[in-house]
Design a protein around this motif. Sequence first.
Motif, PDB file in Angstrom:
ATOM      1  N   SER A  26      19.420-104.398  26.209  1.00 25.99           N
ATOM      2  CA  SER A  26      19.077-104.264  25.358  1.00 25.99           C
ATOM      3  C   SER A  26      17.732-104.256  24.806  1.00 25.99           C
ATOM      4  O   SER A  26      16.689-103.892  24.488  1.00 25.99           O
ATOM      5  N   THR A  58      20.450-100.139  26.608  1.00 27.62           N
ATOM      6  CA  THR A  58      21.857 -99.731  26.003  1.00 27.62           C
ATOM      7  C   THR A  58      22.990 -98.442  26.602  1.00 27.62           C
ATOM      8  O   THR A  58      22.014 -97.230  26.788  1.00 27.62           O
ATOM      9  N   SER A  70      20.652 -94.977  26.624  1.00 27.90           N
ATOM     10  CA  SER A  70      19.880 -94.687  25.783  1.00 27.90           C
ATOM     11  C   SER A  70      19.800 -93.376  25.509  1.00 27.90           C
ATOM     12  O   SER A  70      17.905 -92.841  25.902  1.00 27.90           O
TER      13      SER A  70
END
Length: 169
Positions: A26, A58, A70
Motif C-alpha cells: 500500500s 492494496t 486497488s
Amino acid sequence: LGEWLPRLCAQYGIDSKDYRLICADSMEQILPALRQKARKRVVARLNKQGVELMTGSTVEEINENGLLLSEKEVHSKTVVWTAGISACTLATEVGKNFTTSGRGRIETDKCLRAAENVYIGGDNLFYIDETGNPVPQMVENAEQSAETIAHNLYCDITGAPYKISYKPN
C-alpha cells in the motif's frame, strides 16, 4: 517465494510461465525504513527473481476470478496470499467465512487448507502443531508453509496423493 518458486517449479515440472509472483504494498515504496541505496538493491533483486512490484496498491478483494488490487484485477485460478505479522483487515474479513483464532488468523488442517481449494500460509495461518501449540509467525514457518502449499497444489492439479503435511520448524 522469489527464491523458492524456480526450485519448486523444477522439482514439480511446472513451467515458470504458469505463475506470477506479485508483491503488492500500500505504500509508494517498499521497505521505507531502509536507506535508498539498500532499497534499490532489494528492488533489483526482486526484479531479477521475476517479482512484480505493485506499490501504492492494496488487496481489495479475493474472489473466484482472482484478486482485485486497488481496482486492478489480476485473473488467477489459484491465489496464495501472505501478509504481515497479524491478520490484516482483509484477512480478518475473509476469515469471517472460516474458523479463526489468534489475532484473526485462519485455521487450517495439516495440509494447510481452510477449505477445499483454499490454502492459507505465512502470517495468516493458524495451525496447531503436534505439541498442541499454535505455530509461531516467523519466516522459517512461512517458508515451510509455502513449500507445503506448493506440493499440495501440485497434488490437487495432478491427482497425486498428498505425501507431506505441514511440519513447522
